[in-house]
Scaffold this motif. Structure first.
Motif, PDB file in Angstrom:
ATOM      1  N   ARG A   1      44.018  40.714  38.636  1.00  0.00           N
ATOM      2  CA  ARG A   1      43.329  39.436  38.251  1.00  0.00           C
ATOM      3  C   ARG A   1      44.643  38.858  38.178  1.00  0.00           C
ATOM      4  O   ARG A   1      44.772  37.912  39.389  1.00  0.00           O
ATOM      5  CB  ARG A   1      42.290  39.123  37.806  1.00  0.00           C
ATOM      6  CG  ARG A   1      42.247  37.714  37.118  1.00  0.00           C
ATOM      7  CD  ARG A   1      41.777  37.247  36.119  1.00  0.00           C
ATOM      8  NE  ARG A   1      40.054  37.913  35.524  1.00  0.00           N
ATOM      9  CZ  ARG A   1      39.175  37.616  36.714  1.00  0.00           C
ATOM     10  NH1 ARG A   1      38.735  36.424  37.247  1.00  0.00           N
ATOM     11  NH2 ARG A   1      37.692  37.885  36.973  1.00  0.00           N
TER      12      ARG A   1
ATOM     13  N   MET B   1      44.538  46.390  41.912  1.00  0.00           N
ATOM     14  CA  MET B   1      44.946  45.106  41.831  1.00  0.00           C
ATOM     15  C   MET B   1      44.088  44.661  40.526  1.00  0.00           C
ATOM     16  O   MET B   1      43.461  44.916  40.384  1.00  0.00           O
ATOM     17  CB  MET B   1      44.165  44.830  43.292  1.00  0.00           C
ATOM     18  CG  MET B   1      44.324  43.108  43.529  1.00  0.00           C
ATOM     19  SD  MET B   1      45.240  42.033  43.716  1.00  0.00           S
ATOM     20  CE  MET B   1      45.766  42.456  45.415  1.00  0.00           C
TER      21      MET B   1
ATOM     22  N   ARG C   1      39.984  42.763  51.402  1.00  0.00           N
ATOM     23  CA  ARG C   1      40.069  41.392  50.799  1.00  0.00           C
ATOM     24  C   ARG C   1      39.263  40.256  50.103  1.00  0.00           C
ATOM     25  O   ARG C   1      39.491  39.574  48.886  1.00  0.00           O
ATOM     26  CB  ARG C   1      41.574  40.495  50.591  1.00  0.00           C
ATOM     27  CG  ARG C   1      42.287  41.092  51.255  1.00  0.00           C
ATOM     28  CD  ARG C   1      43.821  40.581  51.841  1.00  0.00           C
ATOM     29  NE  ARG C   1      43.624  39.018  51.226  1.00  0.00           N
ATOM     30  CZ  ARG C   1      44.747  39.045  49.764  1.00  0.00           C
ATOM     31  NH1 ARG C   1      45.281  40.044  49.464  1.00  0.00           N
ATOM     32  NH2 ARG C   1      45.167  38.258  49.906  1.00  0.00           N
TER      33      ARG C   1
ATOM     34  N   ASP D   1      44.776  35.137  46.865  1.00  0.00           N
ATOM     35  CA  ASP D   1      43.581  34.657  47.965  1.00  0.00           C
ATOM     36  C   ASP D   1      44.285  33.539  49.039  1.00  0.00           C
ATOM     37  O   ASP D   1      45.289  32.802  48.679  1.00  0.00           O
ATOM     38  CB  ASP D   1      42.834  33.609  47.197  1.00  0.00           C
ATOM     39  CG  ASP D   1      40.928  33.870  48.037  1.00  0.00           C
ATOM     40  OD1 ASP D   1      41.363  34.677  48.476  1.00  0.00           O
ATOM     41  OD2 ASP D   1      40.484  33.710  48.078  1.00  0.00           O
TER      42      ASP D   1
ATOM     43  N   TRP E   1      46.048  38.506  41.582  1.00  0.00           N
ATOM     44  CA  TRP E   1      45.459  38.408  42.963  1.00  0.00           C
ATOM     45  C   TRP E   1      45.830  36.636  43.709  1.00  0.00           C
ATOM     46  O   TRP E   1      46.392  36.188  43.177  1.00  0.00           O
ATOM     47  CB  TRP E   1      43.541  38.327  42.186  1.00  0.00           C
ATOM     48  CG  TRP E   1      43.633  37.939  43.669  1.00  0.00           C
ATOM     49  CD1 TRP E   1      42.397  36.857  44.299  1.00  0.00           C
ATOM     50  CD2 TRP E   1      42.714  38.277  44.916  1.00  0.00           C
ATOM     51  NE1 TRP E   1      42.114  36.137  44.830  1.00  0.00           N
ATOM     52  CE2 TRP E   1      42.079  37.737  45.763  1.00  0.00           C
ATOM     53  CE3 TRP E   1      43.604  39.920  45.398  1.00  0.00           C
ATOM     54  CZ2 TRP E   1      41.541  38.166  47.142  1.00  0.00           C
ATOM     55  CZ3 TRP E   1      42.448  39.558  46.606  1.00  0.00           C
ATOM     56  CH2 TRP E   1      42.508  39.329  47.633  1.00  0.00           C
TER      57      TRP E   1
ATOM     58  N   CYS F   1      37.640  41.994  46.661  1.00  0.00           N
ATOM     59  CA  CYS F   1      38.153  41.355  45.239  1.00  0.00           C
ATOM     60  C   CYS F   1      38.598  39.971  45.126  1.00  0.00           C
ATOM     61  O   CYS F   1      37.561  40.000  44.331  1.00  0.00           O
ATOM     62  CB  CYS F   1      38.967  42.188  45.666  1.00  0.00           C
ATOM     63  SG  CYS F   1      40.132  44.135  45.656  1.00  0.00           S
TER      64      CYS F   1
END
Length: 173
Positions: free
Chosen positions: A168, A166, A107, A173, A171, A110
């Motif tokens: 973008r 994965m 995580r 966060d 994604w 990435c």
């Protein structure tokens, strides 16, 4: 939960790297080409090559658990029509297995790649038999895309691999 952090590799990490890669249980889950036994000279050569890589071509980090080198994670930018795609690879030393460290590292890695590059897709292709690695990717938010049937030869056996990705745009966060 242990504290997981990433940092760039340094030449001082050669002993820890050599120690990690002298474990057949780790090598059995990686692609071929890594010598066994793995010496500090092998580790130094890898680290020099990594540190000298063309800017933007790869992103390689030591995975730290409570400050100690526990693993490795890297993102290799692909070329040509796949230039906005990176392949993810990683491993963690056996004493750190099953503690959520690699999921946290994936995580974090990435997050770094998406925040600091133009890469739009990160993918990983673990061996289908490597259930722990597949689980890391699932827990890190990767999407399973399918089985790559008879995609590799490891130890003289034709093996399936699994494709995870994965994006973008997905994604969080």
């Amino acid at each position: 939960m242990p504290t997981t952090t990433l940092r760039p590799w340094t030449l001082h990490d050669a002993p820890a790297l050599a120690s990690m890669l002298n474990d057949k249980a780790i090598l059995d889950n990686l692609r071929d080409g890594i010598p066994y036994p793995y010496t500090e000279a092998d580790a130094e050569a890898f680290l020099r090559q990594t540190l000298a890589a063309e800017a933007g071509s790869q992103y390689a980090f030591a995975v730290l658990c409570d400050g100690a080198v526990a693993g490795s994670i890297g993102f290799l930018r692909k070329a040509n029509v796949h230039r906005l795609t990176a392949e993810l690879g990683y491993y963690i030393a056996r004493p750190y297995w099953g503690r959520g460290i690699m999921t946290a590292a994936v995580r974090q890695g990435c997050g770094y790649v998406f925040a600091h590059t133009d890469i739009v897709r990160i993918f990983a292709e673990p061996f289908a038999f490597n259930l722990a690695s597949c689980r890391v990717l699932e827990k890190a938010g990767f999407r399973f895309e399918g089985v790559l049937r008879e995609n590799a030869v490891k130890h003289g056996r034709v093996e399936d691999m699994k494709m995870f990705s994965m994006l973008r745009r997905d994604w969080i966060d």
